[in-house]
Design a protein around this motif. Structure first.
Motif, PDB file in Angstrom:
ATOM      1  N   ASP A 133      89.630  52.522  81.342  1.00 22.05           N
ATOM      2  CA  ASP A 133      89.553  53.743  82.137  1.00 22.05           C
ATOM      3  C   ASP A 133      90.337  53.629  83.435  1.00 22.05           C
ATOM      4  O   ASP A 133      90.549  54.623  84.124  1.00 22.05           O
ATOM      5  CB  ASP A 133      88.096  54.092  82.444  1.00 22.05           C
ATOM      6  N   GLU A 134      90.751  52.423  83.807  1.00 20.13           N
ATOM      7  CA  GLU A 134      91.539  52.216  85.012  1.00 20.13           C
ATOM      8  C   GLU A 134      92.706  51.282  84.710  1.00 20.13           C
ATOM      9  O   GLU A 134      92.719  50.580  83.691  1.00 20.13           O
ATOM     10  CB  GLU A 134      90.665  51.618  86.130  1.00 20.13           C
ATOM     11  N   ASN A 135      93.697  51.285  85.589  1.00 21.29           N
ATOM     12  CA  ASN A 135      94.830  50.363  85.491  1.00 21.29           C
ATOM     13  C   ASN A 135      95.556  50.498  84.161  1.00 21.29           C
ATOM     14  O   ASN A 135      95.762  49.518  83.430  1.00 21.29           O
ATOM     15  CB  ASN A 135      94.376  48.909  85.683  1.00 21.29           C
ATOM     16  N   ASN A 136      95.963  51.724  83.833  1.00 26.61           N
ATOM     17  CA  ASN A 136      96.670  51.947  82.582  1.00 26.61           C
ATOM     18  C   ASN A 136      98.137  52.286  82.801  1.00 26.61           C
ATOM     19  O   ASN A 136      98.730  53.015  82.002  1.00 26.61           O
ATOM     20  CB  ASN A 136      95.997  53.075  81.779  1.00 26.61           C
ATOM     21  N   ASN A 137      98.727  51.786  83.863  1.00 24.25           N
ATOM     22  CA  ASN A 137     100.168  51.930  83.993  1.00 24.25           C
ATOM     23  C   ASN A 137     100.819  50.909  83.066  1.00 24.25           C
ATOM     24  O   ASN A 137     100.583  49.707  83.181  1.00 24.25           O
ATOM     25  CB  ASN A 137     100.621  51.699  85.429  1.00 24.25           C
ATOM     26  N   GLN A 138     101.663  51.385  82.132  1.00 26.98           N
ATOM     27  CA  GLN A 138     102.146  50.496  81.087  1.00 26.98           C
ATOM     28  C   GLN A 138     103.058  49.394  81.627  1.00 26.98           C
ATOM     29  O   GLN A 138     103.072  48.279  81.096  1.00 26.98           O
ATOM     30  CB  GLN A 138     102.848  51.300  79.999  1.00 26.98           C
ATOM     31  N   ALA A 139     103.820  49.659  82.681  1.00 24.11           N
ATOM     32  CA  ALA A 139     104.689  48.624  83.239  1.00 24.11           C
ATOM     33  C   ALA A 139     103.882  47.557  83.961  1.00 24.11           C
ATOM     34  O   ALA A 139     104.059  46.349  83.741  1.00 24.11           O
ATOM     35  CB  ALA A 139     105.716  49.237  84.185  1.00 24.11           C
ATOM     36  N   VAL A 140     102.981  47.986  84.847  1.00 19.54           N
ATOM     37  CA  VAL A 140     102.176  47.039  85.617  1.00 19.54           C
ATOM     38  C   VAL A 140     101.295  46.216  84.690  1.00 19.54           C
ATOM     39  O   VAL A 140     101.199  44.988  84.810  1.00 19.54           O
ATOM     40  CB  VAL A 140     101.320  47.793  86.659  1.00 19.54           C
ATOM     41  N   ARG A 141     100.690  46.870  83.724  1.00 23.74           N
ATOM     42  CA  ARG A 141      99.777  46.162  82.817  1.00 23.74           C
ATOM     43  C   ARG A 141     100.540  45.158  81.954  1.00 23.74           C
ATOM     44  O   ARG A 141     100.107  44.019  81.763  1.00 23.74           O
ATOM     45  CB  ARG A 141      99.060  47.190  81.942  1.00 23.74           C
ATOM     46  N   PHE A 191     103.477  43.607  82.424  1.00 27.67           N
ATOM     47  CA  PHE A 191     104.115  42.478  83.083  1.00 27.67           C
ATOM     48  C   PHE A 191     103.167  41.640  83.923  1.00 27.67           C
ATOM     49  O   PHE A 191     103.474  40.473  84.223  1.00 27.67           O
ATOM     50  CB  PHE A 191     105.288  42.969  83.946  1.00 27.67           C
ATOM     51  N   LEU A 192     102.012  42.183  84.309  1.00 24.79           N
ATOM     52  CA  LEU A 192     101.111  41.430  85.178  1.00 24.79           C
ATOM     53  C   LEU A 192      99.809  41.006  84.511  1.00 24.79           C
ATOM     54  O   LEU A 192      99.028  40.264  85.108  1.00 24.79           O
ATOM     55  CB  LEU A 192     100.801  42.245  86.446  1.00 24.79           C
ATOM     56  N   ASP A 193      99.562  41.477  83.300  1.00 28.41           N
ATOM     57  CA  ASP A 193      98.331  41.125  82.594  1.00 28.41           C
ATOM     58  C   ASP A 193      98.720  40.344  81.335  1.00 28.41           C
ATOM     59  O   ASP A 193      99.017  40.915  80.285  1.00 28.41           O
ATOM     60  CB  ASP A 193      97.564  42.399  82.230  1.00 28.41           C
ATOM     61  N   ALA A 194      98.711  39.016  81.438  1.00 28.00           N
ATOM     62  CA  ALA A 194      99.154  38.166  80.329  1.00 28.00           C
ATOM     63  C   ALA A 194      98.276  38.340  79.094  1.00 28.00           C
ATOM     64  O   ALA A 194      98.778  38.315  77.954  1.00 28.00           O
ATOM     65  CB  ALA A 194      99.167  36.703  80.769  1.00 28.00           C
ATOM     66  N   PHE A 199     101.096  42.326  72.030  1.00 25.76           N
ATOM     67  CA  PHE A 199     102.395  42.801  71.562  1.00 25.76           C
ATOM     68  C   PHE A 199     103.262  41.600  71.177  1.00 25.76           C
ATOM     69  O   PHE A 199     103.860  40.955  72.048  1.00 25.76           O
ATOM     70  CB  PHE A 199     103.070  43.629  72.652  1.00 25.76           C
ATOM     71  N   PRO A 200     103.333  41.286  69.884  1.00 25.90           N
ATOM     72  CA  PRO A 200     104.069  40.079  69.464  1.00 25.90           C
ATOM     73  C   PRO A 200     105.565  40.146  69.759  1.00 25.90           C
ATOM     74  O   PRO A 200     106.177  39.117  70.022  1.00 25.90           O
ATOM     75  CB  PRO A 200     103.797  40.015  67.952  1.00 25.90           C
TER      76      PRO A 200
END
Length: 282
Positions: free
Chosen positions: A148-156, A158-161, A167-168
């Motif tokens: 429900d939060e933090n769903n920016n696809q770029a930030v998520r 590159f910053l959420d390993a 995504f293989p």
């Protein structure tokens, strides 16, 4: 008739038809007696647009005159044109398609929310011009690990390993995410948000820096996506991304499983678990 003449003829006919479709009372003016032809007069359109009558007449006649995007937008407002008609007018006048007017303030049309919900039991989502995912269904939440939060696809990405592990094909996804960010930054040159995000990611993500410097552009309108689900393993979907004339600040992303994924026992079990309120309205 050469292509330029054909375009000017189309411009002439388009403006005449839009002018004929309006009544004086539609634009807050009193009806002034008998009119030989239906619709507004040219001088009325010119007044509403704040331009000269002769200039508007030349525009409607398709003459070879220089026209600015600002003047075309004034004419669009005078003729009460919607976004598709406004973009059509710009193209007929020989200009690039305009940016949507105040697109970021338009919100989410309820009909689009319903479409996303009714795509169940398969994933569907809406992505805004910043790469945020403001609307998604339960299948998208489960398959892509959305929250429900933090769903920016770029930030998520590159910053959420942990999230990136879903995504293989990291290289393909990274290229698409960065390509989208670059394309949007070029489309909205006065909006500094895109470069602010890029600067943050350049500082915090070595992976981002590597791909950013390649200058690749992609909007990924139709492709195959593979996602590694924590319980089901690899899931492959046919993916289609659609531009929306009614909400040009959004893109609709729809996913349908390929034959192997659809036949997978683990995926079918997941679909059974997802069946519920969303399924009932399909």
């Amino acid at each position: 008739m050469n292509p330029l003449q054909a375009r000017r003829a189309e411009l002439r006919d388009f403006l005449r038809s839009r002018r004929a479709a309006l009544k004086p009372e539609d634009v807050g003016q009193p009806s002034a007696g008998f009119r030989r032809t239906p619709g507004l007069r040219r001088e009325e359109v010119a007044v509403l647009a704040g331009i000269g009558v002769s200039w508007y007449t030349w525009l409607e006649q398709g003459r070879d005159i220089k026209v600015s995007p600002e003047v075309l937008d004034a004419v669009s407002r005078a003729l009460r044109l919607g976004e598709p008609e406004r973009a059509h007018l710009h193209r007929l006048a020989g200009l690039n398609s305009p940016l949507p007017r105040d697109a970021h303030t338009e919100g989410i049309p309820p009909r689009l929310q319903r479409i996303v919900d009714r795509w169940m039991p398969y994933p569907a989502k809406l992505v805004d011009r910043y790469g945020n995912i403001p609307v998604f269904n339960r299948a998208a939440r489960e398959v892509f690990g959305l929250t429900d939060e933090n769903n920016n696809q770029a930030v998520r990405f590159f910053l959420d390993a942990d999230w990136r592990e879903r995504f293989p094909d990291v290289e393909a996804v990274a290229g698409e995410v960065i390509g989208f960010l670059r394309a949007q930054a070029a489309r909205y040159p006065d909006d500094h948000h895109f470069m602010d995000v890029a600067q943050r990611l350049r500082t915090e993500s070595p992976l981002f820096r590597t791909f950013w410097d390649r200058h690749e552009i992609s909007l990924a309108t139709r492709t195959t996506k593979t996602v590694t689900h924590p319980r089901c393993g690899p899931l492959t979907f046919e993916h289609t991304a659609l531009d929306l004339s009614e909400a040009p600040h959004l893109r609709l992303h729809l996913y349908a499983p390929d034959e192997q994924t659809a036949a997978s026992a683990s995926f079918r079990l997941l679909l059974g678990q997802l069946a519920g309120p969303d399924r009932a309205v399909a």
